[in-house]
Design a protein around this motif. Structure first.
Motif, PDB file in Angstrom:
ATOM      1  N   VAL A  83      41.670  33.506  32.786  1.00 14.54           N
ATOM      2  CA  VAL A  83      40.405  34.032  33.933  1.00 14.54           C
ATOM      3  C   VAL A  83      41.201  34.169  35.599  1.00 14.54           C
ATOM      4  CG1 VAL A  83      40.951  31.522  35.094  1.00 14.54           C
ATOM      5  CG2 VAL A  83      38.525  32.404  35.285  1.00 14.54           C
ATOM      6  N   LEU A  84      42.599  34.604  35.334  1.00 12.49           N
ATOM      7  CA  LEU A  84      43.353  34.885  36.454  1.00 12.49           C
ATOM      8  C   LEU A  84      42.867  36.162  36.970  1.00 12.49           C
ATOM      9  CD1 LEU A  84      47.024  34.691  35.545  1.00 12.49           C
ATOM     10  CD2 LEU A  84      45.536  33.340  37.220  1.00 12.49           C
ATOM     11  N   PRO A  85      42.198  37.399  35.748  1.00 15.53           N
ATOM     12  CA  PRO A  85      41.153  38.345  37.285  1.00 15.53           C
ATOM     13  C   PRO A  85      39.766  38.239  37.482  1.00 15.53           C
ATOM     14  CG  PRO A  85      42.907  38.453  34.591  1.00 15.53           C
ATOM     15  CD  PRO A  85      42.282  37.074  34.817  1.00 15.53           C
ATOM     16  N   HIS A  86      39.448  36.863  37.577  1.00 18.97           N
ATOM     17  CA  HIS A  86      38.488  36.643  38.447  1.00 18.97           C
ATOM     18  C   HIS A  86      38.527  35.952  39.208  1.00 18.97           C
ATOM     19  CE1 HIS A  86      36.565  38.583  34.508  1.00 18.97           C
ATOM     20  NE2 HIS A  86      37.565  38.675  33.763  1.00 18.97           N
ATOM     21  N   LEU A  87      40.041  35.440  39.701  1.00 22.08           N
ATOM     22  CA  LEU A  87      40.082  34.838  40.829  1.00 22.08           C
ATOM     23  C   LEU A  87      39.542  35.258  41.999  1.00 22.08           C
ATOM     24  CD1 LEU A  87      43.521  32.485  40.323  1.00 22.08           C
ATOM     25  CD2 LEU A  87      41.212  32.145  39.457  1.00 22.08           C
ATOM     26  N   THR A  88      38.604  34.466  42.787  1.00 28.19           N
ATOM     27  CA  THR A  88      38.806  35.448  44.356  1.00 28.19           C
ATOM     28  C   THR A  88      39.939  35.400  45.339  1.00 28.19           C
ATOM     29  OG1 THR A  88      38.333  32.737  45.127  1.00 28.19           O
ATOM     30  CG2 THR A  88      35.844  34.745  44.319  1.00 28.19           C
ATOM     31  N   VAL A  89      41.050  34.935  44.958  1.00 24.94           N
ATOM     32  CA  VAL A  89      42.460  34.841  45.713  1.00 24.94           C
ATOM     33  C   VAL A  89      43.469  34.443  44.976  1.00 24.94           C
ATOM     34  CG1 VAL A  89      41.139  34.310  48.131  1.00 24.94           C
ATOM     35  CG2 VAL A  89      41.829  32.839  46.605  1.00 24.94           C
ATOM     36  N   PRO A  90      44.787  35.044  45.082  1.00 24.62           N
ATOM     37  CA  PRO A  90      45.104  34.783  44.262  1.00 24.62           C
ATOM     38  C   PRO A  90      46.149  33.742  44.449  1.00 24.62           C
ATOM     39  CG  PRO A  90      46.448  36.908  45.495  1.00 24.62           C
ATOM     40  CD  PRO A  90      44.829  36.102  45.672  1.00 24.62           C
ATOM     41  N   LEU A  91      46.404  32.775  43.248  1.00 24.17           N
ATOM     42  CA  LEU A  91      47.369  31.719  43.354  1.00 24.17           C
ATOM     43  C   LEU A  91      48.554  30.958  44.364  1.00 24.17           C
ATOM     44  CD1 LEU A  91      47.507  31.051  39.462  1.00 24.17           C
ATOM     45  CD2 LEU A  91      45.825  30.003  40.924  1.00 24.17           C
ATOM     46  N   PRO A  92      48.060  29.891  45.050  1.00 18.91           N
ATOM     47  CA  PRO A  92      49.198  29.791  46.202  1.00 18.91           C
ATOM     48  C   PRO A  92      51.067  29.676  45.424  1.00 18.91           C
ATOM     49  CG  PRO A  92      47.286  28.405  46.326  1.00 18.91           C
ATOM     50  CD  PRO A  92      47.682  28.922  45.166  1.00 18.91           C
ATOM     51  N   GLU A  93      51.245  30.484  45.992  1.00 23.38           N
ATOM     52  CA  GLU A  93      52.853  30.929  44.812  1.00 23.38           C
ATOM     53  C   GLU A  93      53.819  29.283  45.732  1.00 23.38           C
ATOM     54  OE1 GLU A  93      55.562  34.174  47.159  1.00 23.38           O
ATOM     55  OE2 GLU A  93      54.695  35.414  46.165  1.00 23.38           O
ATOM     56  N   GLN A 142      52.867  35.369  31.380  1.00 22.21           N
ATOM     57  CA  GLN A 142      51.446  34.498  30.652  1.00 22.21           C
ATOM     58  C   GLN A 142      50.462  33.697  32.555  1.00 22.21           C
ATOM     59  OE1 GLN A 142      51.837  31.891  27.248  1.00 22.21           O
ATOM     60  NE2 GLN A 142      51.962  34.089  25.686  1.00 22.21           N
ATOM     61  N   SER A 143      51.078  33.207  33.217  1.00 17.50           N
ATOM     62  CA  SER A 143      50.886  32.685  34.131  1.00 17.50           C
ATOM     63  C   SER A 143      50.973  33.891  35.903  1.00 17.50           C
ATOM     64  CB  SER A 143      52.119  31.902  33.984  1.00 17.50           C
ATOM     65  OG  SER A 143      52.689  30.349  33.775  1.00 17.50           O
ATOM     66  N   VAL A 144      50.818  34.394  35.353  1.00 16.41           N
ATOM     67  CA  VAL A 144      51.695  35.284  36.638  1.00 16.41           C
ATOM     68  C   VAL A 144      50.956  36.644  36.614  1.00 16.41           C
ATOM     69  CG1 VAL A 144      53.677  34.244  37.936  1.00 16.41           C
ATOM     70  CG2 VAL A 144      53.969  36.445  36.136  1.00 16.41           C
ATOM     71  N   GLN A 145      50.035  37.351  35.158  1.00 16.01           N
ATOM     72  CA  GLN A 145      49.687  38.535  35.247  1.00 16.01           C
ATOM     73  C   GLN A 145      48.575  38.745  35.017  1.00 16.01           C
ATOM     74  OE1 GLN A 145      51.621  40.803  31.758  1.00 16.01           O
ATOM     75  NE2 GLN A 145      53.628  41.474  32.661  1.00 16.01           N
ATOM     76  N   PRO A 146      47.487  39.606  35.762  1.00 19.19           N
ATOM     77  CA  PRO A 146      46.762  39.195  36.093  1.00 19.19           C
ATOM     78  C   PRO A 146      45.441  39.764  34.518  1.00 19.19           C
ATOM     79  CG  PRO A 146      47.254  40.915  36.964  1.00 19.19           C
ATOM     80  CD  PRO A 146      48.482  39.843  36.533  1.00 19.19           C
ATOM     81  N   ARG A 147      45.663  39.544  33.793  1.00 23.17           N
ATOM     82  CA  ARG A 147      45.889  40.393  32.322  1.00 23.17           C
ATOM     83  C   ARG A 147      44.462  39.500  31.799  1.00 23.17           C
ATOM     84  NH1 ARG A 147      50.833  41.727  28.106  1.00 23.17           N
ATOM     85  NH2 ARG A 147      49.284  40.435  26.759  1.00 23.17           N
ATOM     86  N   GLU A 148      43.258  39.441  31.129  1.00 25.98           N
ATOM     87  CA  GLU A 148      42.304  38.881  30.189  1.00 25.98           C
ATOM     88  C   GLU A 148      42.538  38.223  29.061  1.00 25.98           C
ATOM     89  OE1 GLU A 148      37.446  38.468  30.552  1.00 25.98           O
ATOM     90  OE2 GLU A 148      38.839  39.767  31.538  1.00 25.98           O
ATOM     91  N   TYR A 149      43.255  39.351  28.083  1.00 29.08           N
ATOM     92  CA  TYR A 149      43.317  38.697  26.619  1.00 29.08           C
ATOM     93  C   TYR A 149      44.953  39.037  26.670  1.00 29.08           C
ATOM     94  CZ  TYR A 149      38.158  39.172  26.782  1.00 29.08           C
ATOM     95  OH  TYR A 149      36.509  39.001  27.354  1.00 29.08           O
ATOM     96  N   TRP A 150      45.195  38.389  25.797  1.00 29.81           N
ATOM     97  CA  TRP A 150      46.404  37.900  25.715  1.00 29.81           C
ATOM     98  C   TRP A 150      46.616  37.916  23.847  1.00 29.81           C
ATOM     99  CZ3 TRP A 150      51.220  38.011  28.239  1.00 29.81           C
ATOM    100  CH2 TRP A 150      50.498  38.394  29.912  1.00 29.81           C
ATOM    101  N   GLN A 151      47.198  38.815  23.095  1.00 25.69           N
ATOM    102  CA  GLN A 151      46.421  38.475  21.690  1.00 25.69           C
ATOM    103  C   GLN A 151      47.767  37.185  21.349  1.00 25.69           C
ATOM    104  OE1 GLN A 151      45.660  40.456  19.638  1.00 25.69           O
ATOM    105  NE2 GLN A 151      46.277  39.154  17.699  1.00 25.69           N
TER     106      GLN A 151
END
Length: 437
Positions: A11-21, A44-53
């Motif tokens: 869901v990371l690519p669809h957040l309105t703001v980035p996660l706080p560091e 997997q925790s930080v990259q705004p990639r939607e699909y992961w094989q």
């Protein structure tokens, strides 16, 4: 449309703001502890990639129990007086008895590939410990589990099952670690069990600590639940306007709910209401603050932005078991703060009564944690939802019959946190910028 998936969905690519560091703790008391995290899990925790094989070795293990069933719970609907359909996604049909195996298998795979020989963890009700023990057995790793002592006493067969799978099981607090000797009054705390596991892993060569719920990568691995649910609802030509899961830290809720948010965002449509059902004894999302807090009782790891009631709060004993964690995952917390996630608190009596009704009318015995989600789903189905409700029954309750016996015998009561105790536990925590106090 097949429910089988070969990818996780973020869901990371669809957040309105980035996660706080994350923030470094101001002091570690001279006991700094590092956590060996494989780089793939970091990505997997930080990259705004939607699909992961999903790795083929993990897919092979998934095929033993996935896809999991989804059905319309007409008996439960009748029992609670529902005005809209209630659909159930059931995750209890594997060796761990819960959704936890989805990420345990992935983590064991990545840790082994990174050269780790032993995984160490903390567990509350025991589902995560059992899942990790099974995954370690499958991938040839040693496993050590610190289980909340009150839960292990109530559910000794959880410990037996983990030992059958080759794990060493220790009741927390053990009194053998620094954190258990220095931390008092947290015997029922998952935070303390995790703290012991972190400290123990740091002192063993070839060992690494791993966790099953609050991390962004574990929520990613759980996305198979929601991905399957979207496909299965489509096969039934069914619509829902509410998706419900229970919340300890957030992996099962995130797993079923967040793919619906990603699907709606990708399609430019409005997502269903995403409802996190938590225990009223540990009400981080409904009565907590959005602040930087410790994830465990050592005080040495990074501070994460979360909704929390304070890592020092002495959580009262209850049958909420795996929901007894002081904070919510930073991903779930950020979405809660952005208004993309709703939350409700449920008492254990209401939760277990919902579980009893579900057992009678659906012939499936849910875990007490899942009873909280069922109770929240019943509230929505009797008023609030207009088209339908989807609820994740995240595990079975066959090792929780002691709780149901107490319900039947009228021995259960609820103990909500006192406001002054909550205020004291969060006093001094640095608030996230822009957060409401």
């Amino acid at each position: 449309m097949s429910a089988w998936t070969t990818s996780w969905r973020s869901v990371l690519p669809h957040l309105t703001v980035p996660l706080p560091e994350d923030r470094s703790p101001e002091t570690s008391g001279g006991h700094g502890i590092g956590v060996n995290l494989p780089m793939e899990l970091v990505r997997q925790s930080v990259q705004p990639r939607e699909y992961w094989q999903i790795p083929e070795e993990v897919l092979d293990a998934y095929r033993k129990f996935r896809p999991t069933p989804l059905w319309r719970a007409t008996g439960f609907e009748e029992a609670v007086g529902a005005r809209v359909p209630v659909y159930v996604k059931y995750e209890g049909g594997n060796i761990s008895g819960s959704h936890k195996l989805n990420t345990a298998l992935a983590q064991a795979y990545y840790y082994k590939r990174a050269g780790v020989r032993e995984l160490v963890t903390g567990t509350g009700a025991g589902q995560w410990g059992t899942a990790l023990a099974a995954a370690c057995a499958l991938f040839g790793l040693r496993c050590t589990v610190f289980m909340v002592g009150s839960s292990l006493e109530r559910k000794p067969y959880r410990g037996v099952l983990m030992r059958m799978l080759g794990a060493e099981v220790l009741a927390s607090p053990t009194g053998t670690t620094r954190v258990s000797r220095e931390t008092r009054g947290q015997g029922n705390s998952l935070s303390l069990a995790i703290g012991e596991a972190v400290e123990y892993a740091a002192g063993r060569e070839g060992a690494a600590f791993c966790i099953g719920s609050g991390e962004t990568y574990s929520i990613l691995h759980q996305s198979v639940i929601g991905i399957e649910s979207i496909a299965q609802l489509a096969e039934l030509d069914a619509e829902v306007d509410a998706v419900v899961g229970c919340v300890g830290a957030g992996s099962n809720f995130g797993g079923i709910a967040l793919p619906f948010h990603a699907e709606a965002a990708a399609g430019g449509t409005r997502p269903p209401r995403l409802v996190a059902a938590e225990s009223s004894s540990t009400p981080k999302l409904t009565r907590g603050v959005y602040a930087y807090d410790q994830t465990d009782a050592t005080g040495t790891g990074p501070l994460e932005a979360m909704y929390t009631i304070g890592s020092s709060y002495p959580i009262p004993d209850s049958h909420s078991a795996g929901l007894r964690y002081h904070g919510a995952a930073k991903l779930v917390s950020a979405m809660r703060h952005a208004g993309q996630v709703d939350a409700v608190a449920v008492d254990q009596v209401e939760a277990l009564e919902a579980g009893r009704r579900f057992t009678v009318r659906e012939a499936v015995l849910p875990a007490p944690e899942s009873g909280h989600a069922l109770a929240a789903a019943a509230r929505l189905a009797t008023g609030g939802a207009e088209r339908g409700v989807l609820v994740c029954v995240s595990g079975h309750g066959y090792l929780d019959l002691g709780a149901y016996r107490q319900l039947l015998d009228g021995e259960l009561s609820d103990q909500a946190p006192a406001p002054e105790a909550l205020l004291a536990a969060v006093a001094g925590l640095p608030r996230v910028e822009g957060a409401r106090t």
